[in-house]
Write a protein that holds these residues in place. Structure first.
Motif, PDB file in Angstrom:
ATOM      1  N   THR A  46      73.490  76.164 152.753  1.00 14.90           N
ATOM      2  CA  THR A  46      72.291  75.687 152.066  1.00 14.90           C
ATOM      3  C   THR A  46      72.538  75.345 150.603  1.00 14.90           C
ATOM      4  OG1 THR A  46      71.677  77.981 151.646  1.00 14.90           O
ATOM      5  CG2 THR A  46      70.699  76.921 153.575  1.00 14.90           C
ATOM      6  N   ASN A  47      73.526  75.990 149.946  1.00 15.77           N
ATOM      7  CA  ASN A  47      73.755  75.673 148.538  1.00 15.77           C
ATOM      8  C   ASN A  47      74.423  74.308 148.356  1.00 15.77           C
ATOM      9  OD1 ASN A  47      76.174  76.451 149.587  1.00 15.77           O
ATOM     10  ND2 ASN A  47      76.730  77.840 147.936  1.00 15.77           N
ATOM     11  N   LEU A  48      74.885  73.700 149.418  1.00 16.09           N
ATOM     12  CA  LEU A  48      75.479  72.361 149.328  1.00 16.09           C
ATOM     13  C   LEU A  48      74.517  71.256 149.768  1.00 16.09           C
ATOM     14  CD1 LEU A  48      79.085  73.008 150.643  1.00 16.09           C
ATOM     15  CD2 LEU A  48      78.326  72.761 148.287  1.00 16.09           C
ATOM     16  N   HIS A  49      73.283  71.604 150.060  1.00 19.32           N
ATOM     17  CA  HIS A  49      72.354  70.591 150.539  1.00 19.32           C
ATOM     18  C   HIS A  49      72.004  69.575 149.464  1.00 19.32           C
ATOM     19  CE1 HIS A  49      70.628  72.552 154.423  1.00 19.32           C
ATOM     20  NE2 HIS A  49      71.937  72.431 154.430  1.00 19.32           N
ATOM     21  N   THR A  50      71.848  70.010 148.208  1.00 18.80           N
ATOM     22  CA  THR A  50      71.481  69.068 147.149  1.00 18.80           C
ATOM     23  C   THR A  50      72.579  68.041 146.894  1.00 18.80           C
ATOM     24  OG1 THR A  50      70.048  70.699 146.140  1.00 18.80           O
ATOM     25  CG2 THR A  50      70.701  68.863 144.766  1.00 18.80           C
ATOM     26  N   PRO A  51      73.866  68.444 146.728  1.00 15.63           N
ATOM     27  CA  PRO A  51      74.899  67.407 146.581  1.00 15.63           C
ATOM     28  C   PRO A  51      75.036  66.539 147.826  1.00 15.63           C
ATOM     29  CG  PRO A  51      75.771  69.556 145.983  1.00 15.63           C
ATOM     30  CD  PRO A  51      74.414  69.771 146.547  1.00 15.63           C
ATOM     31  N   LEU A  52      74.841  67.135 148.999  1.00 16.64           N
ATOM     32  CA  LEU A  52      74.923  66.342 150.223  1.00 16.64           C
ATOM     33  C   LEU A  52      73.795  65.322 150.276  1.00 16.64           C
ATOM     34  CD1 LEU A  52      76.345  65.967 152.962  1.00 16.64           C
ATOM     35  CD2 LEU A  52      74.715  67.582 153.893  1.00 16.64           C
ATOM     36  N   MET A  53      72.620  65.721 149.812  1.00 16.06           N
ATOM     37  CA  MET A  53      71.491  64.811 149.801  1.00 16.06           C
ATOM     38  C   MET A  53      71.745  63.647 148.853  1.00 16.06           C
ATOM     39  SD  MET A  53      67.390  65.491 149.280  1.00 16.06           S
ATOM     40  CE  MET A  53      67.700  67.178 149.254  1.00 16.06           C
ATOM     41  N   SER A  54      72.394  63.914 147.711  1.00 15.99           N
ATOM     42  CA  SER A  54      72.718  62.828 146.788  1.00 15.99           C
ATOM     43  C   SER A  54      73.707  61.858 147.434  1.00 15.99           C
ATOM     44  CB  SER A  54      73.312  63.392 145.503  1.00 15.99           C
ATOM     45  OG  SER A  54      72.361  64.181 144.849  1.00 15.99           O
ATOM     46  N   GLY A  55      74.688  62.388 148.149  1.00 17.66           N
ATOM     47  CA  GLY A  55      75.620  61.512 148.861  1.00 17.66           C
ATOM     48  C   GLY A  55      74.933  60.713 149.951  1.00 17.66           C
ATOM     49  N   ALA A  56      73.992  61.343 150.638  1.00 17.65           N
ATOM     50  CA  ALA A  56      73.253  60.641 151.685  1.00 17.65           C
ATOM     51  C   ALA A  56      72.403  59.529 151.091  1.00 17.65           C
ATOM     52  CB  ALA A  56      72.381  61.624 152.463  1.00 17.65           C
ATOM     53  N   ASN A  57      71.888  59.742 149.873  1.00 20.48           N
ATOM     54  CA  ASN A  57      71.125  58.683 149.219  1.00 20.48           C
ATOM     55  C   ASN A  57      72.006  57.481 148.920  1.00 20.48           C
ATOM     56  OD1 ASN A  57      68.772  60.135 149.282  1.00 20.48           O
ATOM     57  ND2 ASN A  57      69.094  61.035 147.269  1.00 20.48           N
ATOM     58  N   ALA A  58      73.247  57.734 148.507  1.00 17.25           N
ATOM     59  CA  ALA A  58      74.170  56.631 148.255  1.00 17.25           C
ATOM     60  C   ALA A  58      74.471  55.872 149.545  1.00 17.25           C
ATOM     61  CB  ALA A  58      75.455  57.159 147.638  1.00 17.25           C
ATOM     62  N   ILE A  59      74.637  56.607 150.642  1.00 20.81           N
ATOM     63  CA  ILE A  59      74.887  55.951 151.933  1.00 20.81           C
ATOM     64  C   ILE A  59      73.662  55.148 152.356  1.00 20.81           C
ATOM     65  CG2 ILE A  59      75.312  56.402 154.382  1.00 20.81           C
ATOM     66  CD1 ILE A  59      77.037  58.784 153.444  1.00 20.81           C
ATOM     67  N   SER A  60      72.473  55.669 152.061  1.00 17.50           N
ATOM     68  CA  SER A  60      71.258  54.923 152.393  1.00 17.50           C
ATOM     69  C   SER A  60      71.174  53.634 151.580  1.00 17.50           C
ATOM     70  CB  SER A  60      70.021  55.778 152.143  1.00 17.50           C
ATOM     71  OG  SER A  60      69.987  56.830 153.059  1.00 17.50           O
ATOM     72  N   GLY A  61      71.730  53.648 150.382  1.00 17.75           N
ATOM     73  CA  GLY A  61      71.790  52.411 149.602  1.00 17.75           C
ATOM     74  C   GLY A  61      72.634  51.366 150.294  1.00 17.75           C
ATOM     75  N   ILE A  62      73.729  51.801 150.910  1.00 21.28           N
ATOM     76  CA  ILE A  62      74.568  50.871 151.675  1.00 21.28           C
ATOM     77  C   ILE A  62      73.797  50.365 152.892  1.00 21.28           C
ATOM     78  CG2 ILE A  62      76.693  50.691 153.023  1.00 21.28           C
ATOM     79  CD1 ILE A  62      77.872  52.810 151.094  1.00 21.28           C
TER      80      ILE A  62
END
Length: 112
Positions: A46-62
């Motif tokens: 759970t402590n890695l969810h925020t950085p993972l969410m930021s990475g997922a946002n970048a992928i959503s940009g693609i």
């Protein structure tokens, strides 16, 4: 000697079942991606969810760029409609993801 059909201005017919095969391949890829995504998300601490969410946002940009390309290609009306729907959904995902990340990161700011 007769010219090939493509040089006479006639359209080539797609092979029989080509659209159905492509649809099944794309559906299979989508289902496999959904399973992989579910397994990755459930195994992340759970402590890695925020950085993972930021990475997922970048992928959503693609994804947003790809959906704009599909919507703009205009090959068929269905493809354009689905591309437009993908643009809307990807935009909501990107904006919502960044807003949630912003609110979560606000919790780490020291108060005065």
């Amino acid at each position: 000697m007769q010219e090939p059909a493509s040089e006479r201005g006639q359209r080539r017919r797609p092979p029989r079942g080509g659209v159905a095969v492509t649809f099944i391949q794309n559906l299979t890829l989508f289902v496999l991606a959904a399973f992989v995504g579910y397994e990755i998300i459930t195994k992340i601490p759970t402590n890695l969810h925020t950085p993972l969410m930021s990475g997922a946002n970048a992928i959503s940009g693609i994804t947003l760029i790809g959906s704009v390309a599909v919507a703009g290609a205009g090959s068929t009306t269905l493809a354009t409609a689905l591309g437009f729907l993908a643009v809307v959904m990807a935009t909501i995902n990107v904006v919502g993801g960044y807003l949630v990340s912003h609110f979560m990161l606000r919790d780490f700011v020291r108060g005065d």
